[in-house]
Design a protein around this motif. Structure first.
Motif, PDB file in Angstrom:
ATOM      1  N   ALA A 161      17.239  24.218  43.268  1.00 33.37           N
ATOM      2  CA  ALA A 161      18.094  23.097  42.877  1.00 33.37           C
ATOM      3  C   ALA A 161      19.554  23.437  43.154  1.00 33.37           C
ATOM      4  O   ALA A 161      19.945  24.602  43.124  1.00 33.37           O
ATOM      5  CB  ALA A 161      17.899  22.768  41.404  1.00 33.37           C
ATOM      6  N   ASP A 190      20.521  14.033  40.088  1.00 33.96           N
ATOM      7  CA  ASP A 190      20.011  14.884  39.013  1.00 33.96           C
ATOM      8  C   ASP A 190      20.316  16.358  39.299  1.00 33.96           C
ATOM      9  O   ASP A 190      20.344  16.791  40.451  1.00 33.96           O
ATOM     10  CB  ASP A 190      18.496  14.660  38.881  1.00 33.96           C
ATOM     11  CG  ASP A 190      17.970  15.252  37.599  1.00 33.96           C
ATOM     12  OD1 ASP A 190      17.945  14.525  36.579  1.00 33.96           O
ATOM     13  OD2 ASP A 190      17.620  16.450  37.600  1.00 33.96           O
ATOM     14  N   ASP A 191      20.534  17.114  38.231  1.00 32.94           N
ATOM     15  CA  ASP A 191      20.857  18.536  38.382  1.00 32.94           C
ATOM     16  C   ASP A 191      19.734  19.325  39.040  1.00 32.94           C
ATOM     17  O   ASP A 191      19.964  20.389  39.618  1.00 32.94           O
ATOM     18  CB  ASP A 191      21.123  19.163  36.993  1.00 32.94           C
ATOM     19  CG  ASP A 191      22.490  18.758  36.455  1.00 32.94           C
ATOM     20  OD1 ASP A 191      23.293  18.200  37.224  1.00 32.94           O
ATOM     21  OD2 ASP A 191      22.730  18.986  35.261  1.00 32.94           O
ATOM     22  N   SER A 192      18.525  18.813  38.922  1.00 28.69           N
ATOM     23  CA  SER A 192      17.380  19.540  39.476  1.00 28.69           C
ATOM     24  C   SER A 192      17.146  19.232  40.955  1.00 28.69           C
ATOM     25  O   SER A 192      16.185  19.716  41.540  1.00 28.69           O
ATOM     26  CB  SER A 192      16.126  19.179  38.680  1.00 28.69           C
ATOM     27  OG  SER A 192      15.884  17.788  38.786  1.00 28.69           O
ATOM     28  N   VAL A 193      18.004  18.408  41.535  1.00 32.17           N
ATOM     29  CA  VAL A 193      17.862  18.055  42.953  1.00 32.17           C
ATOM     30  C   VAL A 193      18.371  19.194  43.824  1.00 32.17           C
ATOM     31  O   VAL A 193      19.350  19.858  43.480  1.00 32.17           O
ATOM     32  CB  VAL A 193      18.637  16.742  43.236  1.00 32.17           C
ATOM     33  CG1 VAL A 193      18.800  16.509  44.723  1.00 32.17           C
ATOM     34  CG2 VAL A 193      17.931  15.560  42.580  1.00 32.17           C
ATOM     35  N   GLY A 216      16.555  11.243  42.204  1.00 35.41           N
ATOM     36  CA  GLY A 216      15.841  11.594  40.974  1.00 35.41           C
ATOM     37  C   GLY A 216      15.499  13.062  40.862  1.00 35.41           C
ATOM     38  O   GLY A 216      15.552  13.820  41.848  1.00 35.41           O
ATOM     39  N   ALA A 217      15.086  13.444  39.677  1.00 38.10           N
ATOM     40  CA  ALA A 217      14.810  14.839  39.336  1.00 38.10           C
ATOM     41  C   ALA A 217      13.796  15.471  40.271  1.00 38.10           C
ATOM     42  O   ALA A 217      12.798  14.866  40.635  1.00 38.10           O
ATOM     43  CB  ALA A 217      14.299  14.911  37.902  1.00 38.10           C
ATOM     44  N   GLY A 218      14.083  16.691  40.672  1.00 32.79           N
ATOM     45  CA  GLY A 218      13.135  17.484  41.431  1.00 32.79           C
ATOM     46  C   GLY A 218      13.049  17.139  42.900  1.00 32.79           C
ATOM     47  O   GLY A 218      12.261  17.728  43.644  1.00 32.79           O
ATOM     48  N   THR A 219      13.846  16.194  43.335  1.00 29.30           N
ATOM     49  CA  THR A 219      13.783  15.795  44.743  1.00 29.30           C
ATOM     50  C   THR A 219      14.546  16.783  45.623  1.00 29.30           C
ATOM     51  O   THR A 219      15.531  17.372  45.201  1.00 29.30           O
ATOM     52  CB  THR A 219      14.312  14.350  44.894  1.00 29.30           C
ATOM     53  OG1 THR A 219      13.284  13.466  44.449  1.00 29.30           O
ATOM     54  CG2 THR A 219      14.703  14.009  46.320  1.00 29.30           C
ATOM     55  N   THR A 253      11.821  10.622  41.880  1.00 27.38           N
ATOM     56  CA  THR A 253      11.650  12.020  41.490  1.00 27.38           C
ATOM     57  C   THR A 253      10.638  12.717  42.396  1.00 27.38           C
ATOM     58  O   THR A 253       9.720  12.106  42.935  1.00 27.38           O
ATOM     59  CB  THR A 253      11.145  12.102  40.035  1.00 27.38           C
ATOM     60  OG1 THR A 253       9.903  11.414  39.936  1.00 27.38           O
ATOM     61  CG2 THR A 253      12.137  11.433  39.086  1.00 27.38           C
ATOM     62  N   ASN A 254      10.856  14.018  42.561  1.00 34.03           N
ATOM     63  CA  ASN A 254       9.917  14.884  43.278  1.00 34.03           C
ATOM     64  C   ASN A 254       9.612  14.409  44.691  1.00 34.03           C
ATOM     65  O   ASN A 254       8.493  14.561  45.180  1.00 34.03           O
ATOM     66  CB  ASN A 254       8.614  15.035  42.481  1.00 34.03           C
ATOM     67  CG  ASN A 254       8.867  15.805  41.193  1.00 34.03           C
ATOM     68  OD1 ASN A 254       9.544  16.835  41.213  1.00 34.03           O
ATOM     69  ND2 ASN A 254       8.392  15.294  40.080  1.00 34.03           N
ATOM     70  N   ASP A 293       8.625   7.598  43.629  1.00 32.88           N
ATOM     71  CA  ASP A 293       8.435   9.018  43.310  1.00 32.88           C
ATOM     72  C   ASP A 293       7.397   9.681  44.220  1.00 32.88           C
ATOM     73  O   ASP A 293       6.506   9.027  44.747  1.00 32.88           O
ATOM     74  CB  ASP A 293       7.964   9.155  41.862  1.00 32.88           C
ATOM     75  CG  ASP A 293       8.946   8.527  40.880  1.00 32.88           C
ATOM     76  OD1 ASP A 293      10.158   8.476  41.202  1.00 32.88           O
ATOM     77  OD2 ASP A 293       8.506   8.078  39.805  1.00 32.88           O
TER      78      ASP A 293
END
Lengths: 347, 347, 347
Positions: A101, A115-118, A133-136, A152-153, A170
């Motif tokens: 990330a 998102d911080d997890s991107v 979105g998260a995890g992308t 996400t993702n 997603d």
């Protein structure tokens, strides 16, 4: 990307929620086809036709249907769907690590809703108002246009281009070179040439979609171009403006769908199928390679067009006759009539 | 890109230089097809066939031919060419704002001849000697090769690649993923394999051309590949080296033109038309979807190849017979001769 | 890229290791076809058919077969293979200069094994563990994935994407927009949709390969996708997972090869040939434009499919009859039987 991943047979059985037979501590380094698997490799028998290859294989473990496993003495994982279990195992052995990330310092991220997890790769550009979105993961050199939303993702590979106003749900995978949201092909004739019709619609892509390299999905003219959930498209898929594709439909490489056509769910198109515009294809329609679909298909089934392949010399003769096929038909009708007349005369 | 643009009916009438009927202050938020337009939307009736949809529509205003408008009581814009007026209106409603002039700090601009009014996006690369005319936009990640010239008011979208020595005139739109000026496919056989023929020509593209996403226009071998004025090409257009395309010709998605072929002006190619190399196509030639043009076409008209689509079971039988078409033809000729002989015998 | 290169006739003769006739100090500014060459240009006569053009040409020197040169009074280079000599001369006149060695400051190079003589363009991304051999050029915006290896003296053009784990040998040219190593199209059906099969194989590309713009070569499912030495592919070549292509095979634009097919060496495919998956094509097989290869080809020769082009009105009639071709065949058989019966009756 790290080094190779390895698993013991017992670990694999646990991860795939399968029973196993044999020595659980057997170390497996990767997956290989039965015919070429060396010691240390996992293989699978998805089709009973290839059962002879099972006996000849050097694989250290094989994913087998329980009915086959009964008579197999080697290590095996028991699965009622060996091909599906192989697919699940392939994810475990994939050496491609998800990038960490964070935003690479060379990326240009104007958007605030990331998102911080991107993970945003080197030299990416994320324009104003875009949401990620998260995890992308956004690969190097990819561009996400203004106000586009990615769920996400997702995994957006290197050098993908997403125009403005595109919506991606997603768990979507988009391969390199893909262009989503380019202008649909809309022009009005005028006395001074072609007047461009600005394409004011967007593109909406559902969950768990995968789109192969160098594909194009054009934005709609007024409403959106829509790709349903669980649609899978191979490389070079061309989806024109305002096309709608139903859930779970699969298209092999280089399929081309012209504007405003609506395709049902659960369809499978072989390679390089073409579809003209403004028609409707029902659910569960299956199309053979290189067919051109020229009209609506209202009932499930398999459809085709084209001619078979042959040696060029023979083909030339046959193709020349094709140009006289209507004439030939009429001559046969005429022969039939003549014979009937003769019969009458003789009768 | 800003928010949505809105216009009153009277403002639209003025902008499009059309008369209107009804309440001029009616606020219009966008354009929609008659069938799906909600209140607040502008629509249009381009074909009298769809007149029923006009009465059923919830659109707040409609672009209509004056003859239709006579009997229409709602708000309308009067146009003798409603489809063209819709095209012009679409430009007004397009939310895509032109990027501001200036060079993004992440761009690498070696060229000196870039007008101050040009907008050069993030991570662009403009090589030495390139020229970019006033008002042109170069999207993020695009690359313009050495000594290439791009005219005024062009829009080169993200991740386009333009090789060296390419010339693009004014008001040209090139979509993402397009490659202009890649090497034509030229090789001489030699005892040690294929000897590459360096492609020393360039590419010249006229005014008001639009080229769809992921298209390829190859550079010429010795002379230039030429695309005339007002040519419009959809996604995946493949133009090989030394092809010449006349003014105003339109090509739907995935047309492929092989080397040195000359195509006239005012032609329309439906999707995925193929053209072999070294032939000539006249002006005003129209080609149906997926036709392979195998020889020169010297007179205007409509041309086709291929077979129709049918259920696969029937198709297999017919395709098998195609392989015996020449034989079938000969058997019919033989039947005809036999019947003539019989007639003689009986005569 | 510098200005135009020029050579004297004598210099060219020396560089190409050919004899010349005429004035060795004649200055040559470029190469042009016989018909359009102006003074100052070199031309070539590759086919005796075009001999008339030789006399009419204004070229200042011509590459000629010695047998033709005997009766030619102008300047000429003597070659037993004029077309091959032209190819070699084209390299000399190419104005495209190789970029200088070094890593552009805007490039992101994580890999450590990049030779000092490599030229890495602006905004390139070279991921961890990648290796780039001596003399190779990586164009602007190109991405080389983790652990991929590129050999010596390759030219990877702008905006190419190479995924992880790809192996490219020496002297390879890859044009812009190409994607090497994207996922092959592999999915297992499951009750909850398509289960992705992770593509664990790589791509191996041999020496002296050239791949045209916007092509795709997918990575293998378990083993590698393999392109042999001296293979040349035009734009839009689609090579699916686990395909193997033999040495020296040539594919014109937009050929599509489906998964696991094995193609021999020395084959030539005209434009937009399609090949279904899991078949074998022998060496020295030649395929005409747009053929769909539907089954293995075990012996050398020329193969075709499709129909010829004709005016749309006639085509519609013929295509309609194609849908009744099997029926027509049966009617002809029936006529033949009837006639035989008649003969018997009359006999």
């Amino acid at each position: 990307m790290s080094g190779r991943k390895t698993f013991s047979l017992a670990e694999l059985a646990q991860a795939l929620e399968l029973e196993f037979q044999g020595e659980g501590e057997t170390r497996l380094l990767g997956i290989a086809p039965l015919a070429t698997a060396n010691a240390g490799y996992l293989s699978f028998l998805s089709n009973i036709k290839f059962k002879a290859a099972l006996q000849a294989s050097s694989a250290s473990a094989v994913i087998l249907h329980p009915e086959i496993a009964v008579s197999y003495t080697g290590n095996c994982l028991l699965s009622f769907k060996p091909y599906l279990s192989y697919a699940q195992a392939s994810a475990l052995f994939d050496p491609l690590e998800k990038p960490r990330a964070g935003v690479h310092p060379s990326a240009v991220v104007v958007a605030e809703d990331v998102d911080d997890s991107v993970a945003i790769g080197a030299n990416c550009v994320i324009e104003q108002g875009a949401q990620i979105g998260a995890g992308t993961v956004i690969g190097p050199g990819a561009v996400v246009g203004a106000n586009s939303r990615i769920g996400t993702n997702c995994f957006i590979h290197a050098n993908v281009t997403i125009y403005h106003g595109v919506s991606i749900a997603d768990d979507v995978i988009i391969h390199s070179g893909v262009v989503i949201g380019g202008d649909g092909f809309g022009f009005a004739p005028s006395s001074s040439g072609w007047q461009k019709i600005h394409q004011l619609g967007g593109v909406r892509i559902g969950n768990r979609v995968e789109i192969g390299a160098n594909s194009c999905v054009d934005r709609g003219a007024l409403e959106d171009t829509v790709i349903g959930n669980d649609v899978i498209c191979d490389d070079y898929t061309m989806i024109a403006h305002n096309v709608v594709i139903g859930d779970g439909t699969a298209m092999a490489a280089a399929c081309q769908v012209a504007g405003s056509t609506v395709i049902g769910s659960g369809c499978t198109f072989a390679g390089n199928v073409g579809v003209v515009g403004h028609i409707t294809i029902a659910d569960q329609v299956h199309i053979t390679a290189r067919t051109l679909i020229t009209k609506s298909i209202l009932k499930p089934g398999s459809y085709s067009s084209g001619t078979g392949m042959m040696e060029t010399g023979l083909w030339r003769k046959n193709a020349a006759r094709f140009a006289k096929l209507d004439e030939l038909y009429r001559r046969v009708v005429s022969l039939e009539q003549q014979l009937k007349i003769q019969e009458k005369d003789e009768g």
